[in-house]
Structure formats: C-alpha cells, structure tokens
Write a protein that holds these residues in place. Sequence first.
Motif, PDB file in Angstrom:
ATOM      1  N   MET A 262       0.968  -1.144   0.079  1.00 52.63           N
ATOM      2  CA  MET A 262       0.055   0.010  -0.090  1.00 52.63           C
ATOM      3  C   MET A 262       0.816   1.307   0.020  1.00 52.63           C
ATOM      4  SD  MET A 262      -2.902   1.224   2.769  1.00 52.63           S
ATOM      5  CE  MET A 262      -4.273   1.207   2.276  1.00 52.63           C
ATOM      6  N   PRO A 263       0.656   2.220  -0.836  1.00 52.42           N
ATOM      7  CA  PRO A 263       1.450   3.548  -0.958  1.00 52.42           C
ATOM      8  C   PRO A 263       1.355   4.268   0.347  1.00 52.42           C
ATOM      9  CG  PRO A 263      -0.230   3.285  -2.544  1.00 52.42           C
ATOM     10  CD  PRO A 263      -0.398   2.338  -1.795  1.00 52.42           C
ATOM     11  N   ASP A 264       2.769   5.019   0.482  1.00 48.25           N
ATOM     12  CA  ASP A 264       2.518   5.963   1.652  1.00 48.25           C
ATOM     13  C   ASP A 264       1.791   7.091   1.186  1.00 48.25           C
ATOM     14  OD1 ASP A 264       4.267   4.467   3.322  1.00 48.25           O
ATOM     15  OD2 ASP A 264       6.146   5.345   2.325  1.00 48.25           O
ATOM     16  N   VAL A 265       0.832   7.510   2.121  1.00 47.22           N
ATOM     17  CA  VAL A 265      -0.004   8.700   1.750  1.00 47.22           C
ATOM     18  C   VAL A 265       0.588   9.806   2.541  1.00 47.22           C
ATOM     19  CG1 VAL A 265      -2.326   9.579   2.259  1.00 47.22           C
ATOM     20  CG2 VAL A 265      -2.067   7.121   1.619  1.00 47.22           C
ATOM     21  N   PRO A 266       0.566  10.992   1.781  1.00 51.87           N
ATOM     22  CA  PRO A 266       1.349  12.116   2.589  1.00 51.87           C
ATOM     23  C   PRO A 266       0.356  12.906   3.624  1.00 51.87           C
ATOM     24  CG  PRO A 266       0.533  12.603   0.280  1.00 51.87           C
ATOM     25  CD  PRO A 266       0.440  11.284   0.587  1.00 51.87           C
ATOM     26  N   VAL A 267       0.907  12.982   4.787  1.00 46.89           N
ATOM     27  CA  VAL A 267       0.206  13.654   6.020  1.00 46.89           C
ATOM     28  C   VAL A 267       0.950  14.846   6.271  1.00 46.89           C
ATOM     29  CG1 VAL A 267      -0.408  13.414   8.412  1.00 46.89           C
ATOM     30  CG2 VAL A 267      -0.345  11.430   6.840  1.00 46.89           C
ATOM     31  N   PRO A 268       0.181  15.792   6.491  1.00 52.34           N
ATOM     32  CA  PRO A 268       1.118  17.309   6.331  1.00 52.34           C
ATOM     33  C   PRO A 268       1.646  17.218   7.949  1.00 52.34           C
ATOM     34  CG  PRO A 268      -1.152  17.776   5.593  1.00 52.34           C
ATOM     35  CD  PRO A 268      -1.229  16.116   5.709  1.00 52.34           C
ATOM     36  N   PHE A 269       2.878  18.023   8.056  1.00 52.54           N
ATOM     37  CA  PHE A 269       3.540  18.025   9.015  1.00 52.54           C
ATOM     38  C   PHE A 269       3.888  16.653   9.917  1.00 52.54           C
ATOM     39  CE2 PHE A 269       0.278  21.495   9.253  1.00 52.54           C
ATOM     40  CZ  PHE A 269       1.220  22.384   8.495  1.00 52.54           C
ATOM     41  N   GLU A 270       3.995  15.557   9.264  1.00 56.47           N
ATOM     42  CA  GLU A 270       4.253  14.337   9.817  1.00 56.47           C
ATOM     43  C   GLU A 270       5.616  13.818   9.256  1.00 56.47           C
ATOM     44  OE1 GLU A 270       2.683  10.024   9.257  1.00 56.47           O
ATOM     45  OE2 GLU A 270       1.412  11.045  10.549  1.00 56.47           O
ATOM     46  N   ALA A 271       6.540  13.813  10.182  1.00 59.31           N
ATOM     47  CA  ALA A 271       7.844  13.306   9.622  1.00 59.31           C
ATOM     48  C   ALA A 271       7.637  11.994   9.125  1.00 59.31           C
ATOM     49  CB  ALA A 271       8.933  13.377  10.806  1.00 59.31           C
TER      50      ALA A 271
ATOM     51  N   LEU B  98      23.064  17.627  -2.541  1.00 60.48           N
ATOM     52  CA  LEU B  98      22.565  16.403  -1.760  1.00 60.48           C
ATOM     53  C   LEU B  98      22.728  15.221  -2.555  1.00 60.48           C
ATOM     54  CD1 LEU B  98      18.841  18.002  -1.638  1.00 60.48           C
ATOM     55  CD2 LEU B  98      20.802  17.929   0.324  1.00 60.48           C
ATOM     56  N   ARG B  99      23.100  14.315  -1.752  1.00 59.50           N
ATOM     57  CA  ARG B  99      23.636  13.117  -2.582  1.00 59.50           C
ATOM     58  C   ARG B  99      22.231  12.042  -2.497  1.00 59.50           C
ATOM     59  NH1 ARG B  99      27.710  11.992  -0.098  1.00 59.50           N
ATOM     60  NH2 ARG B  99      28.982  12.707  -2.116  1.00 59.50           N
ATOM     61  N   VAL B 100      21.874  11.442  -3.752  1.00 54.03           N
ATOM     62  CA  VAL B 100      20.831  10.637  -3.855  1.00 54.03           C
ATOM     63  C   VAL B 100      21.096   9.214  -3.210  1.00 54.03           C
ATOM     64  CG1 VAL B 100      19.335   9.359  -5.397  1.00 54.03           C
ATOM     65  CG2 VAL B 100      19.561  11.728  -5.844  1.00 54.03           C
ATOM     66  N   VAL B 101      20.469   8.691  -2.137  1.00 51.02           N
ATOM     67  CA  VAL B 101      20.757   7.279  -1.490  1.00 51.02           C
ATOM     68  C   VAL B 101      19.726   6.254  -1.690  1.00 51.02           C
ATOM     69  CG1 VAL B 101      22.494   8.523   0.256  1.00 51.02           C
ATOM     70  CG2 VAL B 101      20.135   8.223   0.750  1.00 51.02           C
ATOM     71  N   GLY B 102      18.616   6.779  -2.370  1.00 51.92           N
ATOM     72  CA  GLY B 102      17.509   6.010  -2.568  1.00 51.92           C
ATOM     73  C   GLY B 102      16.294   6.548  -3.136  1.00 51.92           C
ATOM     74  N   GLU B 103      15.333   5.934  -3.215  1.00 58.20           N
ATOM     75  CA  GLU B 103      13.881   6.511  -3.879  1.00 58.20           C
ATOM     76  C   GLU B 103      12.840   5.743  -3.258  1.00 58.20           C
ATOM     77  OE1 GLU B 103      11.573   7.103  -8.171  1.00 58.20           O
ATOM     78  OE2 GLU B 103      13.530   6.179  -8.151  1.00 58.20           O
ATOM     79  N   ILE B 104      11.829   6.893  -2.722  1.00 57.18           N
ATOM     80  CA  ILE B 104      10.728   6.107  -2.429  1.00 57.18           C
ATOM     81  C   ILE B 104       9.618   6.033  -3.773  1.00 57.18           C
ATOM     82  CG2 ILE B 104       8.317   6.530  -1.047  1.00 57.18           C
ATOM     83  CD1 ILE B 104      10.389   8.136   0.737  1.00 57.18           C
ATOM     84  N   GLU B 105       9.469   4.699  -3.874  1.00 56.30           N
ATOM     85  CA  GLU B 105       8.685   4.542  -5.169  1.00 56.30           C
ATOM     86  C   GLU B 105       7.031   4.259  -4.922  1.00 56.30           C
ATOM     87  OE1 GLU B 105      10.910   1.389  -7.494  1.00 56.30           O
ATOM     88  OE2 GLU B 105      12.372   2.390  -7.376  1.00 56.30           O
ATOM     89  N   ASP B 106       6.844   3.876  -3.722  1.00 58.64           N
ATOM     90  CA  ASP B 106       5.277   3.473  -3.426  1.00 58.64           C
ATOM     91  C   ASP B 106       4.771   4.721  -2.697  1.00 58.64           C
ATOM     92  OD1 ASP B 106       3.166   2.095  -3.429  1.00 58.64           O
ATOM     93  OD2 ASP B 106       3.829   0.801  -1.707  1.00 58.64           O
ATOM     94  N   TRP B 107       4.242   5.648  -3.316  1.00 57.39           N
ATOM     95  CA  TRP B 107       3.779   6.867  -2.693  1.00 57.39           C
ATOM     96  C   TRP B 107       2.292   7.301  -3.307  1.00 57.39           C
ATOM     97  CZ3 TRP B 107       3.730  11.652  -5.285  1.00 57.39           C
ATOM     98  CH2 TRP B 107       4.664  11.622  -6.193  1.00 57.39           C
ATOM     99  N   ALA B 108       1.549   8.085  -2.599  1.00 51.22           N
ATOM    100  CA  ALA B 108       0.330   8.382  -3.205  1.00 51.22           C
ATOM    101  C   ALA B 108       0.436   9.887  -3.190  1.00 51.22           C
ATOM    102  CB  ALA B 108      -0.921   7.804  -2.367  1.00 51.22           C
TER     103      ALA B 108
END
Length: 142
Positions: free
Chosen positions: A1-10, A105-115
């Motif tokens: 299940m993709p990560d859903v963006p939540v304002p102000f949540e780390a 900034l050095r790219v160290v990975g990618e979040i591919e499963d996000w909504a």
Amino acid sequence: MPDVPVPFEAHPSGAYLHGTRADLRVGDLLAPGRRSNYGAGREAAFVYVTRTLDAATWGAELAVGDGPGRIYVVEPTGDLEDDPNVTDQRFPGNPTLSYRTREPLRVVGEIEDWAGHPPEQVATMRAHLAELAHDGVEAIED
C-alpha cells in the motif's frame, strides 16, 4: 500500500526527502546552480529538502517537466538551514520540516510507493501558484 502524505508528519524513516521530476540514480548529486523548478525558472541558489512525505510529494507534483514525479531519499553534504519560503511566510517554527542548502544533496534511494494528493487539491495549488505568478510574486525567495 502506498505511503499517503500527511501534513507536518515526519517520514517514519527519519530521512531527508526531495521531490522532483528529474530522473536520478543513487549516487547522483542535486546541486544549486540549475534552473529552479518553481517561479520564473531562474538559477536556483539553494537545493530544498524536507523530512515529510507531504512536502516531498508537493515537490514531485508541482515540479516542472514532463516526467513522472519522483521522491528521492537524499543525504546532505553540508549544512542545512530552515527554508524561509515556508517557515517564515506560512508555518513559523518549521512544522513542515523543510530546509535548504547551498551544498549538494546525494541521492541514496528512492521512495517508489507513494500516493499523490487528490487531483482537485493539486489543481487548486497550481491555480494558486499561477495567481501568485500573475501578481509577480515569486514562489521561491532566494
């Protein structure tokens, strides 16, 4: 299940995130001096980063370009400072966990499963940014 963006949540990883449309690879550097994704597209004096998936998602959705939005996990190579475009103008105290740096900034990975945000919310944000541009207000203040 993709990560859903939540304002102000780390993001649970605690990582720094960067949203864009650029097609990058692990090890690539994101550095100031390139054309900005926002405003009039002038040369960017800073690179921007956040610890929230929500802010990174906005970056990926609103960046210029034709490619898909991407969210990269990045590692700062220098000092970070609070992003005054967000923290001073809209959210005192930096609850968006948004920062900027003059160092790469050095790219160290990618979040591919996000909504992404709902299409109507993105359309509203784009309309707001267009209105600001029409009024001569830059989205990014260096």
